[in-house]
Design a protein around this motif. Sequence first.
Motif, PDB file in Angstrom:
ATOM      1  N   VAL A  68      45.820  25.534  39.396  1.00 21.06           N
ATOM      2  CA  VAL A  68      46.401  26.754  39.969  1.00 21.06           C
ATOM      3  C   VAL A  68      46.727  26.511  41.440  1.00 21.06           C
TER       4      VAL A  68
ATOM      5  N   VAL B 196      46.095  32.916  30.494  1.00 16.90           N
ATOM      6  CA  VAL B 196      44.913  32.307  31.106  1.00 16.90           C
ATOM      7  C   VAL B 196      43.669  33.035  30.597  1.00 16.90           C
TER       8      VAL B 196
ATOM      9  N   ASP C 130      34.616  44.323  27.864  1.00 16.37           N
ATOM     10  CA  ASP C 130      35.484  45.005  28.812  1.00 16.37           C
ATOM     11  C   ASP C 130      34.639  45.518  29.973  1.00 16.37           C
TER      12      ASP C 130
ATOM     13  N   ARG D  96      54.196  32.747  26.970  1.00 17.85           N
ATOM     14  CA  ARG D  96      53.581  31.923  28.000  1.00 17.85           C
ATOM     15  C   ARG D  96      52.084  31.898  27.739  1.00 17.85           C
TER      16      ARG D  96
ATOM     17  N   GLU E 161      40.381  31.857  31.575  1.00 17.44           N
ATOM     18  CA  GLU E 161      39.297  31.679  32.547  1.00 17.44           C
ATOM     19  C   GLU E 161      39.780  30.749  33.645  1.00 17.44           C
ATOM     20  N   THR E 162      39.243  30.925  34.855  1.00 16.85           N
ATOM     21  CA  THR E 162      39.544  29.944  35.905  1.00 16.85           C
ATOM     22  C   THR E 162      38.253  29.243  36.310  1.00 16.85           C
ATOM     23  N   LEU E 163      38.405  27.992  36.701  1.00 14.15           N
ATOM     24  CA  LEU E 163      37.250  27.175  37.062  1.00 14.15           C
ATOM     25  C   LEU E 163      37.393  26.702  38.494  1.00 14.15           C
ATOM     26  N   GLY E 164      36.289  26.646  39.205  1.00 13.47           N
ATOM     27  CA  GLY E 164      36.331  26.253  40.615  1.00 13.47           C
ATOM     28  C   GLY E 164      35.364  25.116  40.910  1.00 13.47           C
TER      29      GLY E 164
ATOM     30  N   TYR F 172      34.746  45.749  33.045  1.00 14.11           N
ATOM     31  CA  TYR F 172      35.218  46.540  34.179  1.00 14.11           C
ATOM     32  C   TYR F 172      35.889  47.831  33.746  1.00 14.11           C
TER      33      TYR F 172
ATOM     34  N   THR G  45      30.689  38.512  26.986  1.00 15.53           N
ATOM     35  CA  THR G  45      30.448  39.621  27.911  1.00 15.53           C
ATOM     36  C   THR G  45      31.784  40.257  28.310  1.00 15.53           C
ATOM     37  N   ARG G  46      32.800  39.417  28.518  1.00 11.88           N
ATOM     38  CA  ARG G  46      34.102  39.972  28.897  1.00 11.88           C
ATOM     39  C   ARG G  46      34.713  40.772  27.758  1.00 11.88           C
TER      40      ARG G  46
ATOM     41  N   ASP H  57      32.728  22.962  38.755  1.00 10.76           N
ATOM     42  CA  ASP H  57      32.838  23.265  37.319  1.00 10.76           C
ATOM     43  C   ASP H  57      33.295  22.048  36.519  1.00 10.76           C
TER      44      ASP H  57
ATOM     45  N   ALA I 214      29.846  34.159  28.661  1.00  5.35           N
ATOM     46  CA  ALA I 214      30.772  34.845  29.570  1.00  5.35           C
ATOM     47  C   ALA I 214      31.925  35.459  28.783  1.00  5.35           C
TER      48      ALA I 214
END
Lengths: 154, 268
Positions: A95, A67, A143, A64, A69-72, A145, A139-140, A75, A136
């Motif tokens: 989504v 994902v 890791d 599958r 990234e999500t955009l709001g 977090y 930066t992710r 954007d 972004a």
Amino acid sequence: MPPSIALRVHHALPAEHRDRLLRVAREVSFPPGTRLFDEGGHADRFWIVRDGTAALDLHVPGRRAPVVETLGVGDLVGWSWLYEPFVWRLGAEAVTPVGAYEFDAVAVRLMCLDDAEFGRAVEHWVGRVLAHRLQAARTRLLDLYGPHNSGGAR
Amino acid sequence: MTDVPVPYRVVARRPETADTVTLRLEPLGAPLDDFAPGQFAMVHCFGRGEIPVSVSSVPATGGLAHTIRAVGAVSAGLCAARAGDVLGVRGPYGVGWELERARGRDVVVVAGGIGLAPLRPLILRALAEPAAYGRIDVLIGARSPAELISRREIERWPTAYTGVTVDRPDREWRGDVGLVTTLLDRAEFAPARTTAFVCGPEPMIRATARDLAFRGVPRDRIRVSLERNMRCATGHCGHCQLGPLLLCRAGPVVGWDEAERLLSVREL
Ligand SMILES: Cc1cc2nc3c(=O)[nH]c(=O)nc-3n(C[C@H](O)[C@H](O)[C@H](O)COP(=O)(O)OP(=O)(O)OC[C@H]3O[C@@H](n4cnc5c(N)ncnc54)[C@H](O)[C@@H]3O)c2cc1C
Ligand code: FES
């Protein structure tokens, strides 16, 4: 127009160019689960989200699509329409119910050719969005977090 | 404050994620002074040693509790503690969040990973007194849905907006994916009237504080919690030094106006 859209487009597009762009927009909406585009498809349009959330995903054969990234609201969804070979690099899916401004890629590219200043402004805007997403993503990769020494030599 | 560990009994142990647990503690004898949100204790695991751990719950919000992630010998020992076990605790230490200074203003809380634990008592305290603050927005970033702590509790918080975003979604995840800073666009706080509280791994703190400052939140009103190795917690050993600051006393919470400069130095 919700303030956040004004802000986003406003950040990169001077008012007169922004107004010109929004004049050729169509308001569209997508129920959740709608595929906006698939990786490898022809990039013939793009969107600015008015409300809801869209996910960018990556095609992985046999799995599958994960994902990335999500955009709001406010954007830009899709940038492949601006650069040859005009082929989508990622896939996108609604989504939640998504309301968006939809733009015809050919029409906007013609507007860019027609008016060099408008073209520069649009390219600058999309370029900045791209640079932001690249930053972004990198930066992710740190890791962000995880434990604070992750990304280091451990 | 006492600098000698006093015995506390573990009265409840709740697993949060695969490597993180919350321990609820009660004193066996005379209790320590009350902890304020953002302060920390030195928690002693007998036979292993002691480590600094923030309070994830304070008496006013439901008894003393610590949320601990197992990363090494001592934290793993504490995470393995069972109800009935006795630990040594000293404190309270450090400067707390000082939520009172945010009165009359919007409050934005930004948490990365287990950084939500020390922010939890602050969130509960602010929510208990909604008239004292403007909007309360809570933004949470986690590595994956499985690493999100206080998951069910988060949904019940009556905040203006609670956003959760993850780096690596699993099959069930329908929420946001990406950096916690993207959630700043979804929260409608008024930057100039906002006090922000930020806790998480240092790169996340830097990215978040810079974004908040860029949006117009005054630098001294961006409160960040900085972790350094601590031994004495009393300002004597120097282990927790960051530039001119001994963080066990001057921190762990400091203003971004001060922290930005120190965290930008390549080597200290
Ligand atoms: C003021 C303050 C408040 C803190 N609050 C909490 C809290 O509420 N909950 C909590 O779980 N921890 C908290 N910590 C961090 C905690 O003190 C450390 O995780 C602990 O000291 C590790 O000790 P150890 O003996 O288990 O591991 P060590 O044997 O010292 O370290 C094992 C490995 O883990 C690494 N490590 C050390 N600390 C961390 C860390 N924080 N995250 C990831 N890797 C680390 C080390 O570099 C080493 O590689 C806080 C620290 C400070 C300074
Ligand atoms: S921990 Fe010893 S001086 Fe701060």
